[in-house]
Design a protein around this motif. Structure first.
Motif, short mmCIF file in Angstrom:
data_model
loop_
_atom_site.label_atom_id
_atom_site.label_comp_id
_atom_site.label_asym_id
_atom_site.label_seq_id
_atom_site.Cartn_x
_atom_site.Cartn_y
_atom_site.Cartn_z
N ASP A 14 54.84 38.66 41.61
CA ASP A 14 53.85 37.84 42.32
C ASP A 14 54.46 37.38 43.65
O ASP A 14 55.56 36.85 43.68
N GLY A 15 53.73 37.63 44.76
CA GLY A 15 54.21 37.26 46.07
C GLY A 15 54.99 38.35 46.78
O GLY A 15 55.35 38.20 47.95
N SER A 62 38.94 39.88 49.84
CA SER A 62 40.00 39.53 48.90
C SER A 62 41.40 39.91 49.39
O SER A 62 42.39 39.39 48.88
N ARG A 66 46.33 39.71 54.08
CA ARG A 66 47.50 40.06 53.26
C ARG A 66 47.82 41.55 53.34
O ARG A 66 49.00 41.92 53.28
N SER A 84 52.19 39.51 49.99
CA SER A 84 51.71 38.38 49.19
C SER A 84 50.86 38.85 48.01
O SER A 84 49.77 38.33 47.76
N LYS A 86 49.25 39.52 44.46
CA LYS A 86 48.85 38.63 43.39
C LYS A 86 48.59 39.44 42.13
O LYS A 86 48.29 40.64 42.22
N PRO A 87 48.66 38.82 40.97
CA PRO A 87 48.37 39.56 39.73
C PRO A 87 47.00 40.23 39.76
O PRO A 87 46.84 41.32 39.19
N GLU A 88 46.03 39.64 40.44
CA GLU A 88 44.70 40.24 40.49
C GLU A 88 44.63 41.46 41.39
O GLU A 88 43.60 42.14 41.45
N ASP A 89 45.71 41.79 42.11
CA ASP A 89 45.77 43.02 42.88
C ASP A 89 46.18 44.22 42.03
O ASP A 89 46.15 45.35 42.51
N SER A 130 53.32 38.19 36.99
CA SER A 130 53.24 36.76 37.33
C SER A 130 54.48 36.01 36.89
O SER A 130 55.32 36.57 36.19
#
Length: 130
Positions: A14-15, A62, A66, A84, A86-89, A130
């Protein structure tokens, strides 16, 4: 006919960041290019697109700010720099292309609609922990 091969996927925290590449079998000069993704259990969605000369880009809300799409028509390659993360990516990311003179669209833009894209790669998996 254009053949597209994606690479650069993997596991990232994450990140973190990843850069995806999409290599085309022939010249990409007259092709608009795009990246799409499909997360498990979800529909395919638009991520980013770029016009034939890189002069116009478009992003999904979304990922805007980034992710950055770019292209090198000498190397016949399109890139997606993803920062950056994210888990949702997490998804399988697909590269796609369409010939700009085969539609009625403005040739100096690139569509965000998958229906315009005639050529697709097999995808590369991106996982964000995450």
């Amino acid at each position: 006919q254009v053949q597209l091969v994606e690479s650069g996927g993997g596991l990232v925290q994450d990140g973190g960041s990843l850069r995806l590449s999409c290599a085309a079998s022939g010249s990409t000069t007259n092709y608009a290019m795009g990246w799409f993704r499909r997360a498990p259990g979800k529909e395919r969605e638009f991520v980013a697109s770029i016009s034939w000369n890189g002069g116009s880009t478009s992003y999904a809300d979304s990922v805007r700010g980034r992710f950055t799409i770019s292209r090198d028509n000498v190397k016949n390659t399109v890139y997606l720099q993803m920062n950056s993360l994210k888990p949702e990516d997490k998804a399988t990311y697909y590269c796609a292309a369409y010939w700009i003179y085969g539609t009625t669209r403005d040739v100096n833009t690139a569509s965000s609609s998958a229906e315009y894209y005639d050529y697709w790669g097999r995808g590369t998996q991106v996982t964000v922990s995450s």
